[in-house]
Every structure is written in structure tokens, then in C-alpha cells.
Design a protein around this motif. Structure first.
Motif, PDB file in Angstrom:
ATOM      1  N   GLN A  96       0.844  -1.183   0.000  1.00  7.27           N
ATOM      2  CA  GLN A  96       0.000   0.000   0.000  1.00  7.27           C
ATOM      3  C   GLN A  96       0.888   1.245   0.000  1.00  7.27           C
ATOM      4  O   GLN A  96       2.038   1.208   0.417  1.00  7.27           O
ATOM      5  N   GLU A  97       0.324   2.354  -0.455  1.00  4.66           N
ATOM      6  CA  GLU A  97       0.992   3.655  -0.458  1.00  4.66           C
ATOM      7  C   GLU A  97       2.397   3.551  -1.046  1.00  4.66           C
ATOM      8  O   GLU A  97       3.400   3.623  -0.325  1.00  4.66           O
ATOM      9  N   LYS A 100       5.423   5.824  -0.198  1.00  6.45           N
ATOM     10  CA  LYS A 100       6.060   5.623   1.100  1.00  6.45           C
ATOM     11  C   LYS A 100       6.855   4.320   1.145  1.00  6.45           C
ATOM     12  O   LYS A 100       7.748   4.172   1.982  1.00  6.45           O
ATOM     13  N   GLU A 161       1.192   9.361  -7.523  1.00 11.20           N
ATOM     14  CA  GLU A 161       0.928   8.070  -6.895  1.00 11.20           C
ATOM     15  C   GLU A 161       0.750   6.967  -7.946  1.00 11.20           C
ATOM     16  O   GLU A 161       1.176   5.839  -7.751  1.00 11.20           O
ATOM     17  N   THR A 187      -5.104   2.199  -3.680  1.00 13.68           N
ATOM     18  CA  THR A 187      -5.389   3.159  -2.617  1.00 13.68           C
ATOM     19  C   THR A 187      -5.003   4.569  -3.055  1.00 13.68           C
ATOM     20  O   THR A 187      -3.900   4.807  -3.541  1.00 13.68           O
TER      21      THR A 187
END
Length: 331
Positions: A96-97, A100, A161, A187
Motif C-alpha cells: 500500500q501507499e 512511502k 501516486e 489506494t
């Protein structure tokens, strides 16, 4: 051929209040070339299961399973280092993400080249650097990034993203894994970008025979791109089987509630009609109900539900409920 076969996976978390069973005896199996969805609300244990499969564990976690089969081999009988070698070679994960998860101090090219294993490069050793770069460019093209020069020279914080997510996918497929785990891959992405990424993952399955485990809380998207489905609630597996079969006739009240809450599955729903929702909210891990964890919210709950229901099977449809919606009109 059976690719992954996990029996009764349990994950307990060490807290100041004692051990908390975040994942309660969940079984998961996948065939080669299969696309399976893993669906549940936030906090249901989906990501914990994915991390347990790839071996990304925390010292405060206690992970046990009756068996962990990989391509017909029981991994739990092997030394830990050998387990890591097999899973590291054959399994990749998209986290996810992505912005990051990527290293903010390294350019995309450096991170992508590091993900390419040496055995994927052909030719003499003195051409390895050139071949690694060519392989990195080919991977970016494969995931739909055409302006590879600009992306490779950029750092994660300089990219959107969507581009970061595609870069993560390129890094994951660099070693041609047998199983690709995508943990909430869309996400915070726009709807059009979400559809592009799901189509991209579907193409890997169809063209390369790559097995894919799609993890998400968005049932409608998962149902569109998967052949089979596993539904989690609060760390317990409540239903599993073929996606089309589950959507057509769910046996568990929680799965039924999920389907009724999606407008796309309710073509005859009048405009402005409130969507169906179970009363209450998902409990926190510190105060889990005994027995069936859906009990306090379930419209069919009775006194028998204080005991954890066993996983039952009807044809290729699995469910864990004392009072399934088989042959009964759902509420």
C-alpha cells in the motif's frame, strides 16, 4: 497444480494487555494461474496474512499454521533460511501507499535495477550494467510508462501516486514471480488509474500465467477481476469459493451485507434508496467477541454463535456460519 495451500493460519500480536489473535485460523489456497480476491473491512487482517506469506514479520507477532504448502512442498519442515529463499524467489508483493514504500533517497532507476536478479540477465558479465538498464526500461514499458527517461531519473516524491504504483509493479515483476500479491494496489488513486492498474494485473495473469492475490476492501472491483474470492471479517474467514457463485448466492450474512451495500450489484435498486448496512461497527482487537466475531452485528445471531463455527463445504463453496443462508431468503 496447487500453488499455495495454507491451513489454519493464526497471527497473534503481543500487546501490553496480552496476546491478541488478529488472524484466527484462516485457510487459504490458490492454484497456478489463479486470480483470487481477499476482501474485508479495514482491520480484518488482510495485510497481516499477506505479510505472513512473504515473511515480512514483526518480532511482536506470533505466527503459526497447521501447514504451509508451496507447490506441493511443506515449507514449515524446512530451515528458515531455505523458506526465505524459496518465497523470495517465487513470491512478490505490491504494498500500500507506494510513494512511502519506495526509498525516498534513491532514484527510480537505482531501485528498479536493484530489484532485477542476476539470473534474469543473459550475456557476458561485462555487459551486466548495460543489460540491467535495458531490462529496467523494458519493465517500465511493460507497466505502461513510456517516458522512461524522465521517470528513471526522478525520485519517488517527484512522481504521482499512479506512476509510483506502476514502478512498484515493475519492481515486483522483475523476477517473474509465480505469485504476485497486490495489497490495496489502488489506494488513493483516481478511478481511471485504478482501472488501468487492474487491467495491467489481469494481463499478467492471462499472458504469463502469473497467479495473483488481490487484496482490497472494494468488493465490486475485486469481483470484476478475480476467479475466486475469500471474505474476511475481523480476522476470521467467513466465506470462500468461486467469485461468480458467491456474488450470486452468498451463504454468510456478512458477505450478503457486503453485496447488498454495493449499488453495482443491485440493478433494480430505486434511486435515492439507502444502501443496506449491518448495524454497529467492526470491533477493536482489544475487545473481540467470543465465538463468531460477527455475532453482535449479525441479524441471524443466536445463542449458538458464542461458539466459533467450523468451516463447512458445499461443493466448492466454503462458509463459516451456524445459520447459513442456504435455501433461505436472506434478510
Amino acid at each position: 497444480m496447487q500453488l499455495l495451500d495454507i491451513k489454519n493460519l493464526t497471527i497473534e500480536l503481543t500487546t501490553p494487555d496480552g496476546l491478541i489473535r488478529a488472524v484466527d485460523r484462516v485457510s487459504l489456497s490458490m492454484r497456478e494461474g489463479e486470480t483470487r480476491g481477499l476482501v474485508g473491512e479495514s482491520g480484518s487482517g488482510k495485510s497481516l496474512i499477506a505479510k505472513a506469506i512473504v515473511g515480512v514479520l514483526n518480532k511482536r507477532w506470533r505466527v503459526t499454521a497447521d501447514s504451509f504448502g508451496w507447490r506441493g512442498q511443506e515449507l514449515s519442515n524446512l530451515p528458515y533460511e531455505q523458506q526465505r529463499k524459496i518465497i523470495g524467489r517465487d513470491v512478490a508483493m505490491i504494498y500500500q501507499e507506494p510513494s512511502k514504500s519506495l526509498d525516498p533517497t534513491a532514484a527510480i532507476l537505482d531501485q528498479l535495477e536493484e530489484a532485477i536478479p542476476d539470473h534474469r540477465l543473459e550475456g557476458p558479465w561485462w555487459k551486466r550494467s548495460y543489460m540491467r538498464r535495458r531490462r529496467a526500461i523494458a519493465l517500465l514499458h511493460k507497466v505502461g510508462i513510456r517516458d522512461h527517461q524522465s521517470v528513471m531519473q526522478s525520485y519517488p516524491y517527484q512522481l504521482s501516486e499512479g506512476i509510483c504504483q506502476k514502478t512498484m509493479i515493475a519492481m515486483a515483476i522483475a523476477k517473474d514471480p509465480k505469485l504476485l500479491i497486490a495489497d490495496e494496489p489502488t489506494t488513493a488513486l483516481e478511478t481511471t488509474t485504478q482501472a488501468q492498474l487492474f487491467r495491467l494485473l489481469a494481463s499478467f495473469n492471462q499472458l504469463k500465467g502469473m497467479s495473483i492475490l488481490l487484496i482490497s476492501h472494494e468488493l465490486e472491483l475485486i469481483a470484476r477481476y478475480t476467479q475466486s474470492l475469500s471474505v474476511l471479517y475481523c480476522g476470521q474467514l467467513v466465506e470462500a469459493g468461486e467469485t461468480a457463485s458467491i456474488i450470486k448466492q452468498p451463504y454468510h450474512p456478512y458477505t450478503h451485507a457486503l453485496i447488498k451495500s454495493v449499488p453495482g450489484f443491485q440493478p433494480n435498486l430505486p434511486p435515492k434508496t439507502p444502501l443496506y448496512a449491518l448495524p454497529g461497527s467492526i470491533p477493536v482487537f482489544q475487545h473481540l467477541p467470543i465465538g463468531c466475531r460477527l455475532g453482535p452485528r449479525c441479524p441471524n445471531a443466536r445463542k449458538e454463535c458464542v461458539k466459533t463455527p467450523a468451516l463447512e463445504r458445499l461443493h466448492n463453496h466454503y462458509y463459516s456460519c451456524h445459520f447459513p443462508l442456504i435455501g433461505n431468503k436472506a434478510p
